[in-house]
Scaffold this motif. Structure first.
Motif, PDB file in Angstrom:
ATOM      1  N   GLN A  37     -35.466 -10.688 -26.125  1.00 36.90           N
ATOM      2  CA  GLN A  37     -36.113 -10.657 -24.814  1.00 36.90           C
ATOM      3  C   GLN A  37     -35.900 -11.968 -24.063  1.00 36.90           C
ATOM      4  O   GLN A  37     -35.738 -11.975 -22.837  1.00 36.90           O
ATOM      5  CB  GLN A  37     -37.606 -10.377 -24.986  1.00 36.90           C
ATOM      6  CG  GLN A  37     -37.905  -8.991 -25.509  1.00 36.90           C
ATOM      7  CD  GLN A  37     -39.394  -8.771 -25.738  1.00 36.90           C
ATOM      8  OE1 GLN A  37     -40.234  -9.531 -25.242  1.00 36.90           O
ATOM      9  NE2 GLN A  37     -39.732  -7.726 -26.496  1.00 36.90           N
ATOM     10  N   LEU A  38     -35.894 -13.080 -24.811  1.00 41.62           N
ATOM     11  CA  LEU A  38     -35.649 -14.365 -24.156  1.00 41.62           C
ATOM     12  C   LEU A  38     -34.219 -14.413 -23.610  1.00 41.62           C
ATOM     13  O   LEU A  38     -33.976 -14.946 -22.524  1.00 41.62           O
ATOM     14  CB  LEU A  38     -35.881 -15.521 -25.142  1.00 41.62           C
ATOM     15  CG  LEU A  38     -35.708 -16.932 -24.556  1.00 41.62           C
ATOM     16  CD1 LEU A  38     -36.648 -17.168 -23.377  1.00 41.62           C
ATOM     17  CD2 LEU A  38     -35.949 -17.994 -25.638  1.00 41.62           C
ATOM     18  N   GLY A  39     -33.281 -13.842 -24.353  1.00 41.14           N
ATOM     19  CA  GLY A  39     -31.914 -13.773 -23.861  1.00 41.14           C
ATOM     20  C   GLY A  39     -31.822 -12.977 -22.570  1.00 41.14           C
ATOM     21  O   GLY A  39     -31.097 -13.359 -21.634  1.00 41.14           O
ATOM     22  N   ALA A  40     -32.576 -11.875 -22.500  1.00 41.53           N
ATOM     23  CA  ALA A  40     -32.597 -11.070 -21.274  1.00 41.53           C
ATOM     24  C   ALA A  40     -33.177 -11.861 -20.109  1.00 41.53           C
ATOM     25  O   ALA A  40     -32.708 -11.770 -18.967  1.00 41.53           O
ATOM     26  CB  ALA A  40     -33.397  -9.792 -21.514  1.00 41.53           C
ATOM     27  N   LEU A  41     -34.215 -12.666 -20.397  1.00 40.23           N
ATOM     28  CA  LEU A  41     -34.799 -13.505 -19.354  1.00 40.23           C
ATOM     29  C   LEU A  41     -33.786 -14.544 -18.861  1.00 40.23           C
ATOM     30  O   LEU A  41     -33.643 -14.773 -17.655  1.00 40.23           O
ATOM     31  CB  LEU A  41     -36.058 -14.188 -19.883  1.00 40.23           C
ATOM     32  CG  LEU A  41     -36.702 -15.233 -18.960  1.00 40.23           C
ATOM     33  CD1 LEU A  41     -37.058 -14.630 -17.603  1.00 40.23           C
ATOM     34  CD2 LEU A  41     -37.943 -15.844 -19.609  1.00 40.23           C
ATOM     35  N   MET A  42     -33.075 -15.189 -19.783  1.00 46.30           N
ATOM     36  CA  MET A  42     -32.076 -16.185 -19.387  1.00 46.30           C
ATOM     37  C   MET A  42     -30.970 -15.541 -18.548  1.00 46.30           C
ATOM     38  O   MET A  42     -30.457 -16.149 -17.598  1.00 46.30           O
ATOM     39  CB  MET A  42     -31.483 -16.861 -20.630  1.00 46.30           C
ATOM     40  CG  MET A  42     -32.478 -17.652 -21.463  1.00 46.30           C
ATOM     41  SD  MET A  42     -33.427 -18.869 -20.514  1.00 46.30           S
ATOM     42  CE  MET A  42     -32.113 -19.950 -19.951  1.00 46.30           C
ATOM     43  N   ASP A  54     -27.794 -24.593 -26.899  1.00 47.65           N
ATOM     44  CA  ASP A  54     -26.766 -23.708 -27.437  1.00 47.65           C
ATOM     45  C   ASP A  54     -27.365 -22.360 -27.844  1.00 47.65           C
ATOM     46  O   ASP A  54     -26.738 -21.297 -27.658  1.00 47.65           O
ATOM     47  CB  ASP A  54     -26.078 -24.353 -28.643  1.00 47.65           C
ATOM     48  CG  ASP A  54     -25.235 -25.571 -28.251  1.00 47.65           C
ATOM     49  OD1 ASP A  54     -24.897 -25.695 -27.050  1.00 47.65           O
ATOM     50  OD2 ASP A  54     -24.924 -26.389 -29.146  1.00 47.65           O
ATOM     51  N   LEU A  55     -28.585 -22.394 -28.391  1.00 44.14           N
ATOM     52  CA  LEU A  55     -29.260 -21.149 -28.745  1.00 44.14           C
ATOM     53  C   LEU A  55     -29.522 -20.296 -27.507  1.00 44.14           C
ATOM     54  O   LEU A  55     -29.314 -19.072 -27.519  1.00 44.14           O
ATOM     55  CB  LEU A  55     -30.589 -21.446 -29.454  1.00 44.14           C
ATOM     56  CG  LEU A  55     -30.538 -21.750 -30.948  1.00 44.14           C
ATOM     57  CD1 LEU A  55     -31.915 -22.197 -31.444  1.00 44.14           C
ATOM     58  CD2 LEU A  55     -30.057 -20.520 -31.741  1.00 44.14           C
ATOM     59  N   LEU A  56     -29.977 -20.931 -26.430  1.00 46.06           N
ATOM     60  CA  LEU A  56     -30.235 -20.197 -25.191  1.00 46.06           C
ATOM     61  C   LEU A  56     -28.945 -19.554 -24.676  1.00 46.06           C
ATOM     62  O   LEU A  56     -28.958 -18.413 -24.179  1.00 46.06           O
ATOM     63  CB  LEU A  56     -30.835 -21.128 -24.127  1.00 46.06           C
ATOM     64  CG  LEU A  56     -32.272 -21.596 -24.378  1.00 46.06           C
ATOM     65  CD1 LEU A  56     -32.728 -22.554 -23.274  1.00 46.06           C
ATOM     66  CD2 LEU A  56     -33.241 -20.413 -24.466  1.00 46.06           C
ATOM     67  N   ASP A  57     -27.850 -20.270 -24.787  1.00 45.57           N
ATOM     68  CA  ASP A  57     -26.557 -19.685 -24.384  1.00 45.57           C
ATOM     69  C   ASP A  57     -26.236 -18.458 -25.232  1.00 45.57           C
ATOM     70  O   ASP A  57     -25.784 -17.422 -24.715  1.00 45.57           O
ATOM     71  CB  ASP A  57     -25.443 -20.725 -24.544  1.00 45.57           C
ATOM     72  CG  ASP A  57     -25.400 -21.725 -23.395  1.00 45.57           C
ATOM     73  OD1 ASP A  57     -26.123 -21.513 -22.400  1.00 45.57           O
ATOM     74  OD2 ASP A  57     -24.653 -22.711 -23.494  1.00 45.57           O
ATOM     75  N   ARG A  58     -26.463 -18.573 -26.534  1.00 45.93           N
ATOM     76  CA  ARG A  58     -26.177 -17.451 -27.432  1.00 45.93           C
ATOM     77  C   ARG A  58     -27.070 -16.249 -27.109  1.00 45.93           C
ATOM     78  O   ARG A  58     -26.596 -15.105 -27.089  1.00 45.93           O
ATOM     79  CB  ARG A  58     -26.370 -17.876 -28.887  1.00 45.93           C
ATOM     80  CG  ARG A  58     -25.225 -18.728 -29.431  1.00 45.93           C
ATOM     81  CD  ARG A  58     -25.583 -19.330 -30.784  1.00 45.93           C
ATOM     82  NE  ARG A  58     -26.098 -18.344 -31.731  1.00 45.93           N
ATOM     83  CZ  ARG A  58     -26.660 -18.660 -32.897  1.00 45.93           C
ATOM     84  NH1 ARG A  58     -26.787 -19.946 -33.258  1.00 45.93           N
ATOM     85  NH2 ARG A  58     -27.094 -17.725 -33.713  1.00 45.93           N
ATOM     86  N   PHE A  59     -28.346 -16.523 -26.871  1.00 49.54           N
ATOM     87  CA  PHE A  59     -29.274 -15.432 -26.537  1.00 49.54           C
ATOM     88  C   PHE A  59     -28.836 -14.739 -25.245  1.00 49.54           C
ATOM     89  O   PHE A  59     -28.864 -13.509 -25.148  1.00 49.54           O
ATOM     90  CB  PHE A  59     -30.700 -15.967 -26.367  1.00 49.54           C
ATOM     91  CG  PHE A  59     -31.288 -16.589 -27.606  1.00 49.54           C
ATOM     92  CD1 PHE A  59     -30.795 -16.302 -28.868  1.00 49.54           C
ATOM     93  CD2 PHE A  59     -32.357 -17.488 -27.503  1.00 49.54           C
ATOM     94  CE1 PHE A  59     -31.355 -16.877 -30.009  1.00 49.54           C
ATOM     95  CE2 PHE A  59     -32.914 -18.065 -28.620  1.00 49.54           C
ATOM     96  CZ  PHE A  59     -32.404 -17.772 -29.882  1.00 49.54           C
ATOM     97  N   ARG A  60     -28.445 -15.523 -24.244  1.00 48.49           N
ATOM     98  CA  ARG A  60     -28.031 -14.964 -22.955  1.00 48.49           C
ATOM     99  C   ARG A  60     -26.729 -14.165 -23.094  1.00 48.49           C
ATOM    100  O   ARG A  60     -26.598 -13.066 -22.548  1.00 48.49           O
ATOM    101  CB  ARG A  60     -27.852 -16.075 -21.922  1.00 48.49           C
ATOM    102  CG  ARG A  60     -27.444 -15.550 -20.544  1.00 48.49           C
ATOM    103  CD  ARG A  60     -27.280 -16.658 -19.511  1.00 48.49           C
ATOM    104  NE  ARG A  60     -26.286 -17.617 -19.964  1.00 48.49           N
ATOM    105  CZ  ARG A  60     -26.556 -18.905 -20.232  1.00 48.49           C
ATOM    106  NH1 ARG A  60     -27.784 -19.368 -20.092  1.00 48.49           N
ATOM    107  NH2 ARG A  60     -25.595 -19.704 -20.625  1.00 48.49           N
TER     108      ARG A  60
END
Length: 400
Positions: free
Chosen positions: A211-216, A386-392
């Motif tokens: 869900q955080l990836g979807a938000l990003m 980097d994690l946020l990039d992966r999630f997105r």
């Protein structure tokens, strides 16, 4: 001893005269007809006189009580007349040292010690508005009972958190009064546990990685004002509080060290704080750099380059993306980072706490953490970005 009949029957004469009641008490009958109680005594081998009031305002019984009280003071080796003067001075000082006066001093000290405008404003509201009933009370005479009554009124109106906050702030004022010798004790200490517990409501946040990836991804594709999109992205990358991003100035960036130095006046813990900047955070800064003049705000308001984003701007953007206030708020990015980083065990919990600028209660440990964890936090911030990039990226693949 005098009787009521004798006192009432006493008439004025050509000269003042006295009617004795015994043990130094007498009634002076003036030529004008006034009847005045007097207590004659000796102190330090000198004869003295103490006025006890006039009849009938002071009855015979009251005059005798006043005489006996004066004799009791005399028996301790103290001059009753001097004690009366001291009591007047004490009462005068107490009247001058009202709760309102001491509270105003306390608020002024907050400013001197570097408290933020918002902190000072909140204290004024608590002490001058909510505690207005105490303003004129001598601070040394304020009781636990009247404070409890004040707090319970607020509590019963449904504002439990406000009642608890007011109790704590009142305690700070009373402890200041004790330290400055204007109150004997802090009456709020007796009220510990007297109020109902506060129902804690955590700020909404997304802690699921998908869900955080979807938000990003939603932030990345946001088609509103570009500065607002950049501010939200920077907020997610740096784990700071929204207010610190809104008021961020270009002059605070140290490019050679890849650091953002937040000044003390903007930090909740009132200490300057260094935020290591990931490659992604630096990219956001460079993207925004030439869009604002000089060394001013990096994320200014849409209406003025010298005014910061409003408090609600980021939350409004999240609503436009389809997220309601029960799902996520701008402040929730901190919770997202804390939860995911701790669950993944990306770093030592202490390093994560320092990265979130949570204040350690131990002064020595806090100073040690700030000094020792900068390298660890630099690594952590890059890992988080980097994690946020992966999630997105994963969210983009799912949406394709």
């Amino acid at each position: 001893m005098l009787t009521q009949v004798a006192v009432q029957a006493a008439k004025p004469k050509d000269k003042p005269y006295k009617l004795s009641d015994g043990n130094g008490l007498h009634l002076l009958i003036e030529t004008s007809g006034s009847k005045l109680w007097r207590f004659r005594y000796q102190f330090d081998r000198k004869e003295k006189m103490l006025s006890l009031g006039s009849y009938p305002d002071i009855s015979i019984a009251q005059a005798r009580t006043k005489r006996d009280e004066a004799r009791a003071v005399l028996a301790t080796g103290v001059d009753p007349a001097r004690k009366r003067e001291q009591d007047k001075v004490t009462a005068s000082i107490a009247a001058a040292n009202t709760f309102g006066v001491v509270a105003a001093e306390y608020i002024a000290r907050l400013g001197t010690e570097g408290a933020s405008e918002s902190t000072i404003s909140k204290n004024k509201w608590l002490l001058q508005d909510l505690a207005a009933s105490l303003t004129r009370r001598p601070i040394a005479e304020v009781t636990s009972a009247e404070i409890l009554l004040l707090l319970q009124r607020i509590e019963q109106s449904g504002r439990r958190d406000t009642a608890h906050r007011l109790r704590g702030t009142l305690g700070s004022v009373f402890r200041y009064a004790v330290r400055t010798l204007r109150a004997p004790l802090d009456p709020t200490t007796a009220l510990k546990g007297a109020l109902l517990k506060v129902e804690v409501t955590h700020r909404p946040a997304i802690t699921d990685e998908r869900q955080l990836g979807a938000l990003m991804l939603s932030i990345d594709e946001y088609d509103g004002w570009p500065t607002l999109r950049a501010a939200l992205l920077f907020l997610a990358l740096t784990m700071v509080r929204p207010g610190e991003v809104r008021q961020m100035c270009k002059s605070e960036i140290i490019f050679p060290k890849a650091l953002w130095r937040i000044p003390a006046e903007r930090m909740k813990m009132r200490k300057p704080f260094d935020v290591p900047l990931s490659r992604q955070a630096l990219a956001v800064i460079r993207e925004m750099w030439d869009l604002t003049p000089g060394n001013g705000l990096l994320f200014p308001s849409i209406r003025s380059s010298v005014k910061p984003l409003s408090e609600n701007a980021m939350n409004s953007a999240l609503r436009r993306m389809g997220y309601d206030k029960e799902e996520v708020t701008a402040h929730g990015f901190r919770t997202s980072a804390s939860t995911i980083l701790n669950e993944r065990r990306v770093a030592d919990p202490d390093v994560i706490e320092v990265a979130l600028a949570h204040q350690d209660e131990d002064d020595v440990r806090r100073a040690y953490n700030r000094a020792q964890y900068l390298d660890e936090r630099t690594i952590l911030m890059q890992q988080w970005a980097d994690l946020l990039d992966r999630f997105r990226d994963a969210a983009r693949c799912r949406a394709a």
